[in-house]
Design an enzyme around this catalytic site. Sequence first.
Site, PDB file in Angstrom:
ATOM      1  N   LYS A   1       3.508 -12.727  13.960  1.00  0.00           N
ATOM      2  CA  LYS A   1       2.608 -11.432  14.234  1.00  0.00           C
ATOM      3  C   LYS A   1       0.679 -12.384  14.961  1.00  0.00           C
ATOM      4  O   LYS A   1       0.369 -11.886  14.149  1.00  0.00           O
ATOM      5  CB  LYS A   1       3.081 -10.543  13.736  1.00  0.00           C
ATOM      6  CG  LYS A   1       4.040  -9.524  13.609  1.00  0.00           C
ATOM      7  CD  LYS A   1       3.149  -8.530  13.715  1.00  0.00           C
ATOM      8  CE  LYS A   1       5.040  -7.673  12.661  1.00  0.00           C
ATOM      9  NZ  LYS A   1       4.552  -7.420  11.414  1.00  0.00           N
TER      10      LYS A   1
ATOM     11  N   ASP B   1       2.758 -13.831   6.994  1.00  0.00           N
ATOM     12  CA  ASP B   1       2.169 -13.641   8.417  1.00  0.00           C
ATOM     13  C   ASP B   1       1.263 -14.500   8.300  1.00  0.00           C
ATOM     14  O   ASP B   1       0.650 -15.480   7.865  1.00  0.00           O
ATOM     15  CB  ASP B   1       1.182 -12.476   7.678  1.00  0.00           C
ATOM     16  CG  ASP B   1       2.622 -11.078   8.608  1.00  0.00           C
ATOM     17  OD1 ASP B   1       3.781 -11.418   8.956  1.00  0.00           O
ATOM     18  OD2 ASP B   1       2.127  -9.255   8.562  1.00  0.00           O
TER      19      ASP B   1
ATOM     20  N   MET C   1      -7.529  -4.616  14.919  1.00  0.00           N
ATOM     21  CA  MET C   1      -6.566  -5.119  16.205  1.00  0.00           C
ATOM     22  C   MET C   1      -7.686  -4.432  17.029  1.00  0.00           C
ATOM     23  O   MET C   1      -7.160  -4.155  18.462  1.00  0.00           O
ATOM     24  CB  MET C   1      -5.679  -4.543  15.815  1.00  0.00           C
ATOM     25  CG  MET C   1      -5.105  -5.373  14.877  1.00  0.00           C
ATOM     26  SD  MET C   1      -2.820  -4.637  14.262  1.00  0.00           S
ATOM     27  CE  MET C   1      -3.306  -2.909  14.146  1.00  0.00           C
TER      28      MET C   1
ATOM     29  N   THR D   1      -7.771  -4.947   1.708  1.00  0.00           N
ATOM     30  CA  THR D   1      -7.973  -4.540   2.915  1.00  0.00           C
ATOM     31  C   THR D   1      -9.335  -5.234   3.737  1.00  0.00           C
ATOM     32  O   THR D   1     -10.073  -4.874   3.403  1.00  0.00           O
ATOM     33  CB  THR D   1      -8.196  -3.180   3.633  1.00  0.00           C
ATOM     34  OG1 THR D   1      -7.791  -2.912   4.717  1.00  0.00           O
ATOM     35  CG2 THR D   1      -8.828  -1.719   3.285  1.00  0.00           C
TER      36      THR D   1
ATOM     37  N   GLY E   1      -1.791  -9.521   5.326  1.00  0.00           N
ATOM     38  CA  GLY E   1      -2.584  -9.706   5.607  1.00  0.00           C
ATOM     39  C   GLY E   1      -2.842  -8.367   4.849  1.00  0.00           C
ATOM     40  O   GLY E   1      -2.254  -7.279   5.234  1.00  0.00           O
ATOM     41  N   GLY E   2      -4.564  -8.848   3.828  1.00  0.00           N
ATOM     42  CA  GLY E   2      -5.073  -7.156   3.556  1.00  0.00           C
ATOM     43  C   GLY E   2      -3.957  -6.676   2.625  1.00  0.00           C
ATOM     44  O   GLY E   2      -3.542  -7.124   2.087  1.00  0.00           O
ATOM     45  N   ASP E   3      -3.998  -4.884   2.870  1.00  0.00           N
ATOM     46  CA  ASP E   3      -3.205  -4.563   2.348  1.00  0.00           C
ATOM     47  C   ASP E   3      -1.895  -4.056   2.984  1.00  0.00           C
ATOM     48  O   ASP E   3      -1.883  -3.981   3.990  1.00  0.00           O
ATOM     49  CB  ASP E   3      -3.662  -2.846   2.276  1.00  0.00           C
ATOM     50  CG  ASP E   3      -2.751  -2.045   1.612  1.00  0.00           C
ATOM     51  OD1 ASP E   3      -2.908  -1.881   0.303  1.00  0.00           O
ATOM     52  OD2 ASP E   3      -1.620  -1.379   1.866  1.00  0.00           O
TER      53      ASP E   3
END
Length: 392
Positions: A207, A185, A320, A268, A238-240
Amino acid sequence: RTFRGRRVNAVILLGHGARDPAWAGPFATLRETLAREQPALAVETAFLAFMPPTLEEAVSLLAGRGAARIAIVPVFLARGGHVKDDLPERLDALRRRYPGCALRLAAVAGEAPEVIAAIAAHAAAQADMRPDASCGEIFGSGSGSGSGEQQYGKVWLVGAGPGDPELLTLKAARLISRADAIVYDHLVGEGILALARLDAEIIYAGKEASRHTLPQAQINAMLAALAKRHKIVVRLKGGDPFIFGRGGEETQALSAAGIPFGIVPGVTAASGCAAYAGFPLTHRDHARMLTFATGHLKNGSVDLDWPALARPCQTVVFYMGVAAAEEISQQLMAHGLPADTSVAVVRQATLGGQMSLFSQLDEFPMRLREANFTPPALIVVGEVVRLKAGQS
Ligand code: SAH
């Protein structure tokens, strides 16, 4: 030396013994480890041949000190010859000699499932060190071959963490370095892809908030196609993967298509951002609840349970949320959060370009515009933000 009158339980680690004294080394280590982890237990070693002490000597020592029970644990002995044939007789003789002490012959240590699992893990780690190792088999479910029915490799949904490659889990790093194909991503850092095999197929699935490079259905189809050709497909997020990462949609699609998959959790963004910006997410005096919300705009507005998010004594982290900063600020105040509630906005958390903006609820949208803050950034609302080291 006795056990000061106490009736303690004891273990004898019984090995085969060898002419080379180095052979006793691991037994000494095993004994020390066990004694350290189980301080109430008396632990001795004994050997069948070549090196002292004999089983009889070890039992005599422990029984003499007042051991109530002794478990004799054969370590990597063949069950046939020694354990089955010789030992029962010797134990009977020992039982007659020390009637006050219960002697038991335990299962052979080398056959215990945990020991087998530990050895397997050790062996796998050794294989890992060979740069040319083809490690796919270790994860099972091989790729399509001769047989008529469709076979798939395995798709791993791997959390890449918030950016700093050092925040990868060991499992994530291992899978990335072995993957035949990686679909990643927008938010996955370059340092992380550097771990990939040189011959791995690496695909960008994109994305960014504004331009969705690949529709989700297409990503799902691509994962299925890759799993047909490859043994290890890593879907790097990314993150979890299960926190605002559409991991749930991808696992539903994989499962519907009958493709084996596994999930590797990641750090996360909220955890990475709080840690690197220097404030906690919860605190006994300031936040007894922690909410992760998406500030993603749907038809130009944010659809959230504002009364719940505006309740006091909690931390709300908006993912976001940069484009919706104005609405977040307005709604939280309209639903009762004071205008001077602390807010932190952290951009590019854990990466070289990390920027933090500390502000308050009524002002932060304007400050974001002034500072030209662009995604990816997290908005953290709550008094914990003020606990940043060096502040209040
Ligand atoms: N699955 C991810 C979140 C994906 S949603 C996770 O668990 O972290 C994408 C949003 O995450 C971004 O819009 C931003 O709000 C946040 N984010 C991800 N990485 C970030 C970073 N390094 N710094 C700040 N925010 C980040």
